[in-house]
Design a protein around this motif. Sequence first.
Motif, short mmCIF file in Angstrom:
data_model
loop_
_atom_site.label_atom_id
_atom_site.label_comp_id
_atom_site.label_asym_id
_atom_site.label_seq_id
_atom_site.Cartn_x
_atom_site.Cartn_y
_atom_site.Cartn_z
N VAL A 200 0.84 -1.21 0.00
CA VAL A 200 0.00 0.00 0.00
C VAL A 200 0.87 1.25 0.00
CG1 VAL A 200 -1.74 1.29 1.29
CG2 VAL A 200 -1.86 -1.21 1.19
N PHE A 201 0.48 2.24 -0.80
CA PHE A 201 1.21 3.51 -0.82
C PHE A 201 0.23 4.64 -1.12
CE2 PHE A 201 1.22 1.87 -5.09
CZ PHE A 201 1.13 2.96 -5.94
N GLN A 202 0.67 5.86 -0.85
CA GLN A 202 -0.18 7.04 -0.95
C GLN A 202 0.45 8.05 -1.90
OE1 GLN A 202 -2.75 7.10 1.56
NE2 GLN A 202 -3.71 9.07 1.11
N VAL A 203 -0.39 8.71 -2.73
CA VAL A 203 0.08 9.80 -3.58
C VAL A 203 -0.97 10.91 -3.57
CG1 VAL A 203 1.47 8.34 -5.11
CG2 VAL A 203 -0.93 8.82 -5.67
N THR A 204 -0.50 12.14 -3.73
CA THR A 204 -1.40 13.28 -3.89
C THR A 204 -1.09 13.93 -5.22
OG1 THR A 204 -1.57 13.65 -1.50
CG2 THR A 204 -2.14 15.49 -2.95
N LEU A 205 -2.10 14.06 -6.08
CA LEU A 205 -1.90 14.57 -7.43
C LEU A 205 -2.71 15.85 -7.64
CD1 LEU A 205 -2.25 11.22 -9.41
CD2 LEU A 205 -0.17 12.25 -8.51
N GLU A 206 -2.17 16.72 -8.47
CA GLU A 206 -2.88 17.93 -8.84
C GLU A 206 -3.58 17.71 -10.18
OE1 GLU A 206 -1.56 22.29 -10.35
OE2 GLU A 206 -0.90 21.79 -8.30
N ARG A 207 -4.87 17.97 -10.22
CA ARG A 207 -5.64 17.76 -11.44
C ARG A 207 -5.19 18.69 -12.56
NH1 ARG A 207 -9.70 17.50 -7.26
NH2 ARG A 207 -10.68 15.41 -7.15
N ALA A 208 -5.18 18.15 -13.77
CA ALA A 208 -4.75 18.93 -14.93
C ALA A 208 -5.71 18.66 -16.08
CB ALA A 208 -3.32 18.55 -15.32
N GLN A 209 -5.57 19.43 -17.15
CA GLN A 209 -6.38 19.19 -18.34
C GLN A 209 -5.75 18.03 -19.11
OE1 GLN A 209 -8.94 21.04 -18.28
NE2 GLN A 209 -10.02 20.56 -20.18
N ILE A 210 -6.52 16.96 -19.31
CA ILE A 210 -6.02 15.75 -19.93
C ILE A 210 -6.59 15.60 -21.33
CG2 ILE A 210 -5.78 13.26 -19.70
CD1 ILE A 210 -4.51 14.88 -17.42
N GLU A 211 -5.71 15.41 -22.30
CA GLU A 211 -6.15 15.16 -23.66
C GLU A 211 -6.50 13.68 -23.81
OE1 GLU A 211 -4.19 15.06 -28.13
OE2 GLU A 211 -3.61 16.67 -26.76
N ILE A 212 -7.73 13.42 -24.21
CA ILE A 212 -8.19 12.04 -24.35
C ILE A 212 -7.73 11.50 -25.70
CG2 ILE A 212 -10.20 10.52 -24.41
CD1 ILE A 212 -11.70 12.67 -22.83
N PRO A 213 -7.01 10.39 -25.73
CA PRO A 213 -6.59 9.83 -27.02
C PRO A 213 -7.79 9.40 -27.85
CG PRO A 213 -5.34 8.87 -25.19
CD PRO A 213 -6.49 9.62 -24.59
N ALA A 214 -7.90 9.92 -29.06
CA ALA A 214 -8.95 9.51 -29.99
C ALA A 214 -8.43 8.51 -31.00
CB ALA A 214 -9.52 10.73 -30.71
N VAL A 215 -7.11 8.44 -31.14
CA VAL A 215 -6.47 7.59 -32.14
C VAL A 215 -5.47 6.66 -31.48
CG1 VAL A 215 -4.98 7.57 -34.20
CG2 VAL A 215 -6.74 9.33 -33.95
N THR A 216 -5.55 5.39 -31.83
CA THR A 216 -4.51 4.43 -31.46
C THR A 216 -4.04 3.75 -32.75
OG1 THR A 216 -6.20 2.73 -31.02
CG2 THR A 216 -5.38 4.00 -29.14
N TYR A 217 -2.80 3.36 -32.78
CA TYR A 217 -2.28 2.75 -34.02
C TYR A 217 -1.10 1.85 -33.72
CZ TYR A 217 1.47 6.28 -33.81
OH TYR A 217 2.54 7.05 -33.43
N ASN A 218 -0.83 0.94 -34.67
CA ASN A 218 0.34 0.08 -34.55
C ASN A 218 0.71 -0.48 -35.91
OD1 ASN A 218 -1.12 -2.56 -34.93
ND2 ASN A 218 -2.11 -1.89 -33.02
N LEU A 219 1.90 -1.04 -35.98
CA LEU A 219 2.39 -1.68 -37.19
C LEU A 219 2.13 -3.17 -37.10
CD1 LEU A 219 4.09 -1.65 -39.85
CD2 LEU A 219 6.11 -1.99 -38.40
N GLN A 220 1.49 -3.72 -38.14
CA GLN A 220 1.23 -5.16 -38.22
C GLN A 220 2.00 -5.72 -39.41
OE1 GLN A 220 -0.58 -6.82 -36.05
NE2 GLN A 220 -2.15 -5.48 -35.20
N GLU A 221 2.78 -6.75 -39.16
CA GLU A 221 3.54 -7.39 -40.24
C GLU A 221 2.87 -8.70 -40.62
OE1 GLU A 221 7.80 -7.04 -40.43
OE2 GLU A 221 7.81 -6.13 -38.43
N ASP A 222 2.60 -8.86 -41.91
CA ASP A 222 1.96 -10.06 -42.44
C ASP A 222 2.81 -10.54 -43.61
OD1 ASP A 222 0.22 -11.84 -43.98
OD2 ASP A 222 -1.38 -11.15 -42.66
N GLY A 223 3.72 -11.46 -43.31
CA GLY A 223 4.66 -11.89 -44.34
C GLY A 223 5.55 -10.73 -44.73
N SER A 224 5.56 -10.44 -46.01
CA SER A 224 6.39 -9.33 -46.50
C SER A 224 5.63 -8.01 -46.47
CB SER A 224 6.85 -9.63 -47.94
OG SER A 224 5.73 -9.78 -48.80
N HIS A 225 4.39 -8.04 -46.03
CA HIS A 225 3.58 -6.83 -46.01
C HIS A 225 3.60 -6.18 -44.63
CE1 HIS A 225 2.03 -8.82 -49.62
NE2 HIS A 225 1.59 -7.62 -50.00
#
Length: 461
Positions: A200-225
Amino acid sequence: MNNIIKYLCRHHSLFLGGTLATIFLHTLALPVNSAPEPEVLENNPKAIVDEIWQIVNNEFVNPDFNRVNWQEKRRELLSQDYDSPKQAYKAIREALEDLSDPYTRFLPPNEFSVLTSQTVGEVSGIGVRLAIDKRTSEIYIVEAVKNSPAINAGLKRGDRLIRINGKPTALMSIEQAKEALAGELGTEVSLQLSRRNKGVFQVTLERAQIEIPAVTYNLQEDGSHRIGYIKLDEFSSHATEQMKLAIEDLGQQEVSGYVLDLRGNPGGLLFASVDIARLWLKKGEIVSTVDRRGGDRHFLANGTSLTDLPLVILVNEWSASASEILAGALKENGRATVVGTSTYGKGTVQSVHNLSDGSGLAVTIARYYPPSGTDINQKGISPNVYLELTMEQAVRLKNDPSLMGTNADPQYTRAVSILKGRTQPISAPATPKPVGLRWEELQETLKDPDPRWERMQETVN
């Protein structure tokens, strides 16, 4: 939140969602043919009733108000006495229902606040994604958002949230925990957490304006493609810059083509859909809108596209509004092959107004059309390649969202097959069948080597 609303108002931002499409206006225009009586006093519930009547009178897309005598409706509304805003809200909803337009609707202050946060793509909080163990009701952090107070404090996936400002989370729902973490910018929130191998541990954080990710992406390899997979969840104000980054980053990794996943995307800002289309489309029309006075506005590509590599778009029946604009523009200009099922079929635009008491009003103000000029309302965009998920496949992806955009995702594998040239796009059937399971009804769950993750429902704060 007020600053966010003013920013949107000044910029007349257009928003299209699965259930509504909006334009934020800073001031209320003078009424057109409005009835001068009866008198309405400020700080009276009647004031908000009349404010809403005036907006609808000025902007509703059908000048005959769908055969409702709107002048008489005002006299009827203002002849009543309202003991509380709640009573006025009820009368407002009933009056708007008479217009027979599901997208013209009233939003009480709490709902309007949520809508504006989604539109802007920002929230005030600490930047964590939460999940709840359905069996034990324990709440866990599943992700700390980049550049957030949470990530800066070292919070990690798997940290169990025990208390928020001294209140035990064991007594909270996931929504209550989310509300407890949210708050005014610059204020602090105290958390008690537990981490495996740390205790168990404790933290105190200050609230900030958070940008919500609308886009996620990744590289997919399929054989030579090498395939660039991009998932767009909504068309928020940050979606265009996030999409630009995704396209450029994947391009630097020398992908041979892209798969853009719009499945379940309910829409977002109209201008975001146009700007994102311009990232993919070198020339051609994107969308046109027609208002109640016959005003016809056309949005075109402007030569700022980032890539001409092959593109396949994935859609389903919950790809709506701005998603339909993007899919329709890229399909009809021959820029992309669309795979999946027919989209939601919402071809109208709404304006959303910030009302004087903090509530909001969405009013249908225009209709939009893809480049072909086809009316897609209640019809949707038909895919080039119609491919419906079975119930079993849909449930599998629901239970393990990490499988979306992989070889375990049949619609994705068909997209990859098209990119690799193994199949050719075909025309959609004249009367495609509906999807067996609505994506809107599929609550996200998570996968992790620890089986508890499979019992979790996800939310963002």
